[in-house]
Design a protein around this motif. Structure first.
Motif, PDB file in Angstrom:
ATOM      1  N   TYR A  84       0.808  -1.229   0.000  1.00 20.68           N
ATOM      2  CA  TYR A  84       0.000   0.000   0.000  1.00 20.68           C
ATOM      3  C   TYR A  84       0.840   1.277   0.000  1.00 20.68           C
ATOM      4  CZ  TYR A  84      -3.143  -3.664   1.562  1.00 20.68           C
ATOM      5  OH  TYR A  84      -3.844  -4.845   1.659  1.00 20.68           O
ATOM      6  N   ILE A  85       1.975   1.255   0.695  1.00 22.09           N
ATOM      7  CA  ILE A  85       2.828   2.429   0.833  1.00 22.09           C
ATOM      8  C   ILE A  85       4.204   2.083   0.288  1.00 22.09           C
ATOM      9  CG2 ILE A  85       3.849   4.080   2.460  1.00 22.09           C
ATOM     10  CD1 ILE A  85       0.808   4.265   2.325  1.00 22.09           C
ATOM     11  N   PHE A  86       4.808   2.992  -0.461  1.00 22.98           N
ATOM     12  CA  PHE A  86       6.147   2.713  -0.967  1.00 22.98           C
ATOM     13  C   PHE A  86       7.022   3.960  -0.892  1.00 22.98           C
ATOM     14  CE2 PHE A  86       3.919   4.121  -4.815  1.00 22.98           C
ATOM     15  CZ  PHE A  86       4.851   4.943  -5.432  1.00 22.98           C
ATOM     16  N   GLY A  87       8.338   3.720  -0.986  1.00 25.98           N
ATOM     17  CA  GLY A  87       9.291   4.829  -1.010  1.00 25.98           C
ATOM     18  C   GLY A  87       9.188   5.704   0.216  1.00 25.98           C
TER      19      GLY A  87
ATOM     20  N   GLY B 213       6.913   7.269   1.531  1.00 30.91           N
ATOM     21  CA  GLY B 213       5.557   7.444   2.040  1.00 30.91           C
ATOM     22  C   GLY B 213       4.530   7.672   0.962  1.00 30.91           C
ATOM     23  N   LYS B 214       4.777   7.204  -0.261  1.00 27.64           N
ATOM     24  CA  LYS B 214       3.852   7.395  -1.376  1.00 27.64           C
ATOM     25  C   LYS B 214       2.772   6.320  -1.360  1.00 27.64           C
ATOM     26  CE  LYS B 214       7.464   9.513  -4.182  1.00 27.64           C
ATOM     27  NZ  LYS B 214       8.292   9.434  -5.401  1.00 27.64           N
ATOM     28  N   TYR B 215       1.603   6.683  -1.877  1.00 30.09           N
ATOM     29  CA  TYR B 215       0.480   5.750  -1.969  1.00 30.09           C
ATOM     30  C   TYR B 215       0.587   4.930  -3.252  1.00 30.09           C
ATOM     31  CZ  TYR B 215      -1.809   8.894   1.462  1.00 30.09           C
ATOM     32  OH  TYR B 215      -2.123   9.668   2.547  1.00 30.09           O
ATOM     33  N   ASN B 216       0.344   3.641  -3.163  1.00 24.17           N
ATOM     34  CA  ASN B 216       0.293   2.785  -4.346  1.00 24.17           C
ATOM     35  C   ASN B 216      -1.121   2.830  -4.915  1.00 24.17           C
ATOM     36  OD1 ASN B 216       0.475   0.842  -6.305  1.00 24.17           O
ATOM     37  ND2 ASN B 216       0.774  -0.868  -4.903  1.00 24.17           N
TER      38      ASN B 216
END
Length: 406
Positions: free
Chosen positions: A269-272, A274-277
């Motif tokens: 759900y969250i990557f990098g 704090g970005k949203y998938n």
């Protein structure tokens, strides 16, 4: 290359991918916190796989390392060598998942080239290997084995410890190591690029007793952490996680995570940072913001699609002193990107026990204007003589990097 356009439509999600285009990436997203509003995201994705070249003397000679270092072939003709482990006598064990073998290599005269090679174990789909208390521990997709190490380095009959690890799916590359606490740690990748996992043990690092009992999830939300290890001074656990594909040339970046017990690292759900998938929304009434609040974010990130594999902390005595307690990571190399990246070994500088920066250490495996490669790197190990070994499973070579100018 012809343009191939694919359109994927899911619940509240529009994702357009143009493969083979020459334009810059487009990653425009509007991702609301709940399903009450539509989610729209557009991405340009690419497939570019450099052609395979031979590891000729000329290609090896042009490899780049810092001043004072040199590269040679430690062994070749090995099939598809993957993960490496080094014993106290200098014996080098290497797994070949496709062949289902563990091979022992010996450099008997100390010239930096292995003269002797013998198969010491046959285990279907064996991948990870580690040495602990005079035993070799080996992990396949669903099984963990251990075998006694004989005085000559050969292995006894493997004993089955675990036979019910999760199915592999997209990521069958299990790895294994023992921590300073004496527990066994096993990495279990996700079954997919991005999806909620029905088996809670997928996309995790597991911890168990040395005999395989009392297995528990140590950390989760890790898409595919293959390389991991403990800082020699702080005993903190660090690992490199593979980012999600099909988010564009420059997303998702590879993550260096400080891995702590019961932490959630966000996938899918969250990557990098704090970005949203956009393709996977948290389950139930949980919003992205709420999931982000309980997500542990990476300490450092590296170029997307580089594909981190083996990782090892340097504790040898051969390299200059400022390499002590730094880490090395093998970057296998990209395929889901318009211009190739990776195909190298990077150094992770640690300062006061914390990662400070990535820098190139061994590169040059991309040739012909980056249109071809002669190695995709996998395993790393520090030899007893202090040199660094790295395996390539495309041309079947193990390379050795040594410091030659004191």
């Amino acid at each position: 290359m012809k343009n191939v356009h694919k359109l994927f439509i899911g619940t509240g999600v529009l994702l357009a991918i143009a493969i083979g285009c020459n334009k810059d990436d487009i990653f425009n997203e509007l991702i609301p916190e709940t399903n009450e509003q539509p989610t729209t995201s557009q991405v340009q994705g690419y497939v570019f796989k450099p052609a395979l070249a031979e590891p000729t003397a000329e290609n090896v000679a042009q490899l780049k390392v810092p001043a004072g270092f040199a590269v040679n072939k430690f062994a070749e003709g090995l099939g598809k060598p993957r993960i490496l482990a080094v014993g106290s006598m200098g014996q080098v064990y290497v797994t070949d998942r496709e062949a289902g073998t563990v091979t022992m290599l010996m450099d008997t005269n100390g010239d930096g080239i292995a003269e002797n090679s013998s198969i010491v174990a046959n285990i279907k789909q064996v991948h990870g290997i580690t040495l602990y208390n005079n035993m070799a521990y080996m992990v396949a997709v669903r099984e963990v084995y251990r075998a006694a190490m004989n005085p000559d380095g050969t292995l006894g009959q493997p004993q089955l410890l675990i036979n019910d690890l999760p199915d592999a799916g997209q990521h069958p590359n299990r790895t294994i190591a023992f921590g300073p606490d004496g527990f066994m740690y096993i990495t279990v990748g996700s079954t997919c690029n991005s999806c909620p996992e029905p088996n809670p043990e997928n996309a995790t690092i597991l911890r168990a007793n040395a005999d395989g009992t009392n297995r528990k999830i140590f950390a989760k939300g890790l898409r595919n952490t293959i390389g991991f290890g403990w800082h020699p001074q702080t005993s903190e656990l660090w690992g490199m996680d593979h980012g999600i594909d099909w988010l564009g040339d420059n997303e998702q970046k590879e993550e260096l995570n400080k891995i702590t017990q019961n932490a959630d690292y966000g996938w899918p759900y969250i990557f990098g940072e704090g970005k949203y998938n956009p393709s996977d929304r948290p389950k139930g009434d949980t919003t992205y913001a709420q999931y982000l609040a309980k997500t542990t974010l990476p300490s450092l990130t590296y170029q997307a699609h580089s594909a981190p594999m083996g990782m090892v902390f340097y504790t040898g005595s051969q390299f200059p002193a400022d390499y002590q307690n730094n880490a090395f990571v093998a970057m296998r190399g990209s395929w889901n990107r318009s211009a190739p990246v990776g195909y190298n070994v990077v150094r992770v500088r640690f300062e006061n026990g914390q990662p400070a920066a990535f820098e190139d250490f061994l590169s040059g495996f991309l040739v012909n204007n980056n249109k071809a490669h002669f190695a995709r790197l996998v395993g790393l190990a520090v030899h007893t003589d202090g040199s660094l070994l790295v395996s390539d499973d495309t041309n079947g070579v193990i390379y050795r990097v040594a410091y030659t100018t004191p």
